[in-house]
Design an enzyme around this catalytic site. Structure first.
Site, PDB file in Angstrom:
ATOM      1  N   LYS A  97       3.707   1.102   9.935  1.00  0.00           N
ATOM      2  CA  LYS A  97       3.818   1.991   9.143  1.00  0.00           C
ATOM      3  C   LYS A  97       3.610   3.513   9.745  1.00  0.00           C
ATOM      4  CE  LYS A  97       2.986   0.152   5.040  1.00  0.00           C
ATOM      5  NZ  LYS A  97       2.467   0.007   3.610  1.00  0.00           N
TER       6      LYS A  97
ATOM      7  N   GLU B  84       0.862  -1.215   0.149  1.00  0.00           N
ATOM      8  CA  GLU B  84      -0.017  -0.144   0.041  1.00  0.00           C
ATOM      9  C   GLU B  84       0.877   1.125  -0.024  1.00  0.00           C
ATOM     10  OE1 GLU B  84      -2.628   0.377   3.309  1.00  0.00           O
ATOM     11  OE2 GLU B  84      -3.309   2.272   2.636  1.00  0.00           O
TER      12      GLU B  84
ATOM     13  N   ARG C 244       4.921 -12.706  10.003  1.00  0.00           N
ATOM     14  CA  ARG C 244       5.523 -11.245   9.642  1.00  0.00           C
ATOM     15  C   ARG C 244       7.079 -11.402  10.264  1.00  0.00           C
ATOM     16  NH1 ARG C 244       1.804  -7.291   8.913  1.00  0.00           N
ATOM     17  NH2 ARG C 244       2.964  -5.621   9.058  1.00  0.00           N
TER      18      ARG C 244
HETATM   19  P1  ATP Z   1       1.423  -1.562   8.223  1.00  0.00           P
HETATM   20  O1  ATP Z   1       0.287  -2.460   8.716  1.00  0.00           O
HETATM   21  O2  ATP Z   1       2.428  -1.348   8.898  1.00  0.00           O
HETATM   22  O3  ATP Z   1       0.630  -0.455   7.450  1.00  0.00           O
HETATM   23  P2  ATP Z   1       1.179  -3.381   5.842  1.00  0.00           P
HETATM   24  O4  ATP Z   1       1.351  -4.909   6.141  1.00  0.00           O
HETATM   25  O5  ATP Z   1      -0.378  -3.034   5.780  1.00  0.00           O
HETATM   26  O6  ATP Z   1       1.920  -2.751   6.956  1.00  0.00           O
HETATM   27  P3  ATP Z   1       1.531  -3.420   3.040  1.00  0.00           P
HETATM   28  O7  ATP Z   1       2.094  -2.153   2.254  1.00  0.00           O
HETATM   29  O8  ATP Z   1       0.059  -3.644   3.189  1.00  0.00           O
HETATM   30  O9  ATP Z   1       1.837  -2.753   4.691  1.00  0.00           O
HETATM   31  O10 ATP Z   1       2.409  -4.719   2.860  1.00  0.00           O
HETATM   32  C1  ATP Z   1       2.594  -5.229   1.765  1.00  0.00           C
HETATM   33  C2  ATP Z   1       2.892  -6.443   1.753  1.00  0.00           C
HETATM   34  O11 ATP Z   1       4.132  -6.859   2.560  1.00  0.00           O
HETATM   35  C3  ATP Z   1       1.646  -7.304   2.476  1.00  0.00           C
HETATM   36  O12 ATP Z   1       1.581  -8.622   1.640  1.00  0.00           O
HETATM   37  C4  ATP Z   1       2.152  -7.666   3.975  1.00  0.00           C
HETATM   38  O13 ATP Z   1       1.626  -8.656   4.260  1.00  0.00           O
HETATM   39  C5  ATP Z   1       3.962  -7.839   3.512  1.00  0.00           C
HETATM   40  N1  ATP Z   1       4.415  -7.216   4.766  1.00  0.00           N
HETATM   41  C6  ATP Z   1       4.193  -6.127   5.557  1.00  0.00           C
HETATM   42  N2  ATP Z   1       4.805  -6.085   6.810  1.00  0.00           N
HETATM   43  C7  ATP Z   1       5.670  -7.393   7.010  1.00  0.00           C
HETATM   44  C8  ATP Z   1       6.308  -7.888   7.856  1.00  0.00           C
HETATM   45  N3  ATP Z   1       6.610  -7.157   8.961  1.00  0.00           N
HETATM   46  N4  ATP Z   1       6.966  -9.083   7.496  1.00  0.00           N
HETATM   47  C9  ATP Z   1       6.602  -9.568   6.397  1.00  0.00           C
HETATM   48  N5  ATP Z   1       5.807  -9.161   5.445  1.00  0.00           N
HETATM   49  C10 ATP Z   1       5.329  -8.005   5.408  1.00  0.00           C
HETATM   50 MG    MG Z   2      -1.622  -3.738   4.328  1.00  0.00          MG
END
Ligand code: ATP
Ligand code: MG
Length: 564
Positions: A274, A37, A264
């Protein structure tokens, strides 16, 4: 190692794919996607997802798409889109011509929503957001059905069209799936599919839309439209999988990707959400998203991490379903190993103390040669000037010291790395008793070797006074001093655990002249001091700036051992 070389490490996801291929599922194809995102910069946790998705595509001869999951326009922007593309490329991965946006599918998503309405599987609900929450029930109590749940199809179609046309206010109505308000899975209790958002300018679609689809509706359809076979996501989506499947089972689409969840990456001594990273940037606790203390890819890059070291780290931690928190030391070990093997050696004096070699002729300069790497002759050598006046590090001299002390003491000898043995004959102090200069003598017979019978305990680094370059050196340490800053319930905020000593700036360091040609981003071992990288933003040939990537040894591990 480059990102295009296959890795051997297997994991449960690869085992599932192997089995799928044996069974001929998904037409024998492997097609993944990385779906960020664009509401912030990527962090090391995302690197896990990137390496997993792109790595699987590479190793199975498949494809991996980059897809921006851009359904929350008020938090997203193009700066993030561009930064994410840079970071994925920098990590060594390539999406070819398969760069997509969920917003590319807004028209089709709308039509699938209409399909659901026509099939009696979605309805426009006029409950307020608070009422929706109230009606939803709890984990132990079933929800209640919305009074709008049985609206006739025609009325739903009409209202949904008028929602799109902008007739209704934000929050006044939503489109909901009609599934099961008594489901033990809260995600199945008539989840929202579309909400109204006026007055936001979407970075891709501008003002074309005032209704936006929810993630749980958008994601499965985007995956299916792109022909994704394995939709890999983190564990928090496990409970959303029935909804993922429900959406695809109830619309006229014939591709059904398989969602597989993994845990994660959490890293000690940092935060990964984020929202919190945005707060660190916006409230000025760090200089920006690429501050070298940030766990972002941009921060790690600026700090001096190599893409190979990050890929190696991700490979070492593996992919499982178990929640865990990885030691920062593991990440640091990966860059240390990489730079130990690949970084040229240089000499830099961080806390300069002047040394005058009294028996060295005035005005004379010698050009000595020093190997660039102790174990790799192929890395060649460089020239280093030697003269009557030098600088050594303050920490390498003591007036008196125990016998174990292997550096320079008053009356004692030490070897200058790549040069001669010197002896300290006199110590000059200022009025406050501060040592300002050492008067030494050198032995011309000791260049490169100790004469017979002569034992010199220590070797220290140095630079020639009139040829050294002044440099700024930034000593970075962990941003937080607590291993789990956002999990500590006793602290009011994760900010309470910020490490006050995470940055020390030394503005009067002296480095050997060959570093004048170093390019932004180039990495070196400063002998006996650590690994350093030319700062990609602030460094100029006139005012070089070096960031400490990592120390030579893991001093935190030693501290923790002592404490424990
Ligand atoms: P946040 O919750 O901090 O905003 P997010 O998971 O929503 O982070 P995205 O941009 O949606 O962030 O993540 C893109 C991809 O990266 C998704 O498939 C997510 O599952 C994966 N991802 C995000 N954080 C992690 C992590 N700490 N470890 C492994 N994969 C991750
Ligand atoms: Mg997300």
């Amino acid at each position: 190692m480059t990102a295009s070389e296959p890795r051997q490490s297997s994991n449960f996801i690869r085992q599932i794919i192997d089995e799928d291929l044996r069974q001929g599922r998904h037409g024998g194809r492997v097609h993944t996607r990385f779906p960020p995102e664009p509401n912030g910069y990527l962090h090391i946790g995302h690197a896990k997802s990137i390496c997993l998705n792109f790595g699987i595509a590479r190793d199975y001869g498949g494809l991996c798409n980059l897809r921006f999951d851009d359904t929350n326009p008020h938090k997203e922007n193009v700066e993030y889109v561009e930064a994410i593309k840079d970071d994925v490329r920098w990590l060594g991965f390539d999406w070819g011509d398969r760069l997509f946006y969920a917003s590319d599918y807004f028209d089709r998503l709308y039509h699938y929503a209409v399909e659901l309405i026509e099939a009696g599987k979605a309805y426009v609900c006029d409950l307020t957001p608070e009422q929706v929450r109230e009606y939803r029930g709890t984990l132990t109590e079933p929800g209640r059905e919305s009074p709008y749940r049985d609206r006739p199809v025609e009325e739903n179609l009409d209202l949904f069209r008028r929602m799109r046309e902008g007739e209704f206010e934000d929050g006044s109505r939503v489109l909901r799936a009609r599934i099961d308000m008594a489901s033990p899975n809260m995600n199945m209790r008539d989840p929202t599919l579309y909400r109204i958002r006026h007055g936001v300018i979407h970075h891709q679609t501008g003002e074309e839309w005032c209704i936006y689809p929810m993630y749980d509706f958008t994601h499965p359809i985007s995956d299916a439209l792109e022909g994704i076979t394995h939709s890999l996501c983190t564990l928090e989506f496990e409970d959303h999988r029935p909804l993922y499947d429900w959406v695809l089972d109830n619309i006229s689409i014939d591709c059904h990707p398989q969602q597989i969840e993994f845990s994660r990456l959490n890293l000690q001594y940092t935060v990964m959400s984020k929202r919190k990273l945005t707060q660190l940037v916006e409230e000025g606790y760090v200089s920006d998203w690429d501050d070298p203390r940030m766990p972002t890819i941009a921060g790690l890059r600026r700090r001096g991490y190599t893409p190979a070291s990050i890929r190696e780290f991700i490979d070492r931690i593996g992919v499982t379903k178990a929640d865990n928190s990885v030691e920062m030391g593991m990440l640091e070990a990966c860059i240390r190993e990489d730079l130990d093997a690949n970084a040229p050696r240089r000499m830099a004096v961080l806390h300069p103390l002047k040394v005058v070699i009294e028996n060295y002729p005035e005005g004379r300069e010698e050009i000595l040669s020093a190997p660039n790497h102790p174990k790799n002759e192929g890395m060649g050598s460089r020239e280093i000037p030697f003269g009557r006046e030098l600088y050594i590090d303050r920490a390498d001299f003591r007036r008196e010291a125990p016998r174990k002390y292997k550096r320079l003491v008053f009356g004692g000898e030490v070897r200058l790395r790549n040069a001669y043995v010197i002896r300290c004959d006199r110590v000059i102090e200022d009025d406050d008793g501060e040592i300002v200069e050492l008067r030494c003598s050198y032995d011309p017979a000791t260049l490169g070797a100790n004469p017979e019978g002569r034992k010199v305990k220590g070797v220290i680094h140095w630079v020639a006074a009139d040829r050294a370059l002044r440099a700024e050196v930034r000593l970075y340490d962990r941003l937080f001093s607590h291993p789990a800053p956002d999990a500590d319930r006793s602290a009011a905020s994760f900010l309470d655990h910020l490490n006050p000593d995470s940055l020390h700036t030394l503005s009067h360091a002296l480095v050997e002249p060959s570093l004048g040609q170093a390019a932004p981003g180039e990495r070196f071992q400063f002998e006996r001091e650590g690994y350093f990288c030319v700062d990609g933003i602030d460094s100029t040939p006139e005012n070089p700036v070096f960031n400490r990537v990592v120390t030579l040894r893991d001093s935190w591990a030693r501290m923790e051992q002592k404490r424990g």
